[in-house]
Design a protein around this motif. Structure first.
Motif, mmCIF file in Angstrom:
data_model
loop_
_atom_site.group_PDB
_atom_site.id
_atom_site.type_symbol
_atom_site.label_atom_id
_atom_site.label_comp_id
_atom_site.label_asym_id
_atom_site.label_seq_id
_atom_site.Cartn_x
_atom_site.Cartn_y
_atom_site.Cartn_z
ATOM 1 N N SER A 91 0.841 -1.192 0.000
ATOM 2 C CA SER A 91 0.000 0.000 0.000
ATOM 3 C C SER A 91 0.879 1.245 0.000
ATOM 4 N N THR A 92 0.314 2.334 -0.471
ATOM 5 C CA THR A 92 1.043 3.595 -0.438
ATOM 6 C C THR A 92 1.266 4.045 1.010
ATOM 7 N N TRP A 93 0.382 3.643 1.905
ATOM 8 C CA TRP A 93 0.563 3.965 3.332
ATOM 9 C C TRP A 93 1.777 3.195 3.883
ATOM 10 N N TYR A 94 1.931 1.933 3.502
ATOM 11 C CA TYR A 94 3.105 1.147 3.889
ATOM 12 C C TYR A 94 4.364 1.885 3.445
ATOM 13 N N MET A 95 4.371 2.330 2.191
ATOM 14 C CA MET A 95 5.546 3.025 1.665
ATOM 15 C C MET A 95 5.790 4.334 2.416
ATOM 16 N N SER A 96 4.730 5.023 2.788
ATOM 17 C CA SER A 96 4.867 6.253 3.565
ATOM 18 C C SER A 96 5.488 5.954 4.927
ATOM 19 N N CYS A 97 5.007 4.906 5.580
ATOM 20 C CA CYS A 97 5.563 4.534 6.884
ATOM 21 C C CYS A 97 7.024 4.083 6.759
ATOM 22 N N GLN A 98 7.343 3.396 5.684
ATOM 23 C CA GLN A 98 8.711 2.929 5.474
ATOM 24 C C GLN A 98 9.692 4.101 5.394
#
Length: 181
Positions: A91-98
């Motif tokens: 998810s784009t949220w996963y990438m943001s958190c990463q």
């Protein structure tokens, strides 16, 4: 409704588990139609103009605004979110958190120069579609909204997929029960 969503997970391992927890037995236009309408109804109830896009890698299955008020720029953001999901399988949220929401770190880490990084985003609202027995991500569910925060966009997609999962037990498609003469 959007303000009452629980805060999304932030741990990368928890997010990856959440994403894989929504693995479909198969994914068709019927799945996209139901999930798209769950999203559309939720966003309409919240009086939130947003663009909803559900697709396989190279085929759009659902694409609709929730309410008047979306802008042409939302099409570009939809593409950017879809591209991110399809390229990295998260998810784009996963990438943001990463990357702690840091676009510069994201672009540098992936050695994206020039205008390439403009094809991707780490704003929440892009979610992967996984199918059992298929390696990697097969599609994306995307929400781009007017005034929808990154966390809210992720949360509304997660909630819609959870609602779909609850509804699918015993679901019979009208098309499958119709007899052709």
């Amino acid at each position: 409704m959007l303000n009452t969503l629980p805060p999304p997970l932030r741990s990368l391992s928890d997010l990856a588990k959440e994403e894989r927890g929504f693995t479909f037995a198969h994914f068709t236009c019927e799945h996209a139609w139901v999930i798209g309408n769950i999203l559309r109804n939720a966003l309409r109830t919240a009086d939130c103009p947003a663009l909803i896009h559900i697709s396989l890698a190279h085929q759009t299955l659902f694409h609709a605004p929730s309410l008047p008020g979306t802008m042409p720029d939302h099409e570009k953001w939809t593409t950017r979110k879809k591209n991110t999901v399809l390229r990295w399988g998260h998810s784009t949220w996963y990438m943001s958190c990463q990357f702690d929401g840091d676009y510069k770190r994201f672009a540098e880490y992936h050695a994206m120069g020039g205008e390439e990084w403009g094809n991707y985003t780490i704003e929440g609202g892009g979610y992967p579609v996984f199918v059992k027995g298929v390696e990697g991500v097969v599609g994306a569910i995307v929400v781009v909204g007017v005034g929808v925060e990154s966390e809210q966009a992720h949360g509304v997609v997660v909630k819609a997929v959870e609602e779909y999962r609850d509804l699918r037990e015993g679901f019979k498609s009208p098309m499958r029960t119709m007899t052709v003469k």
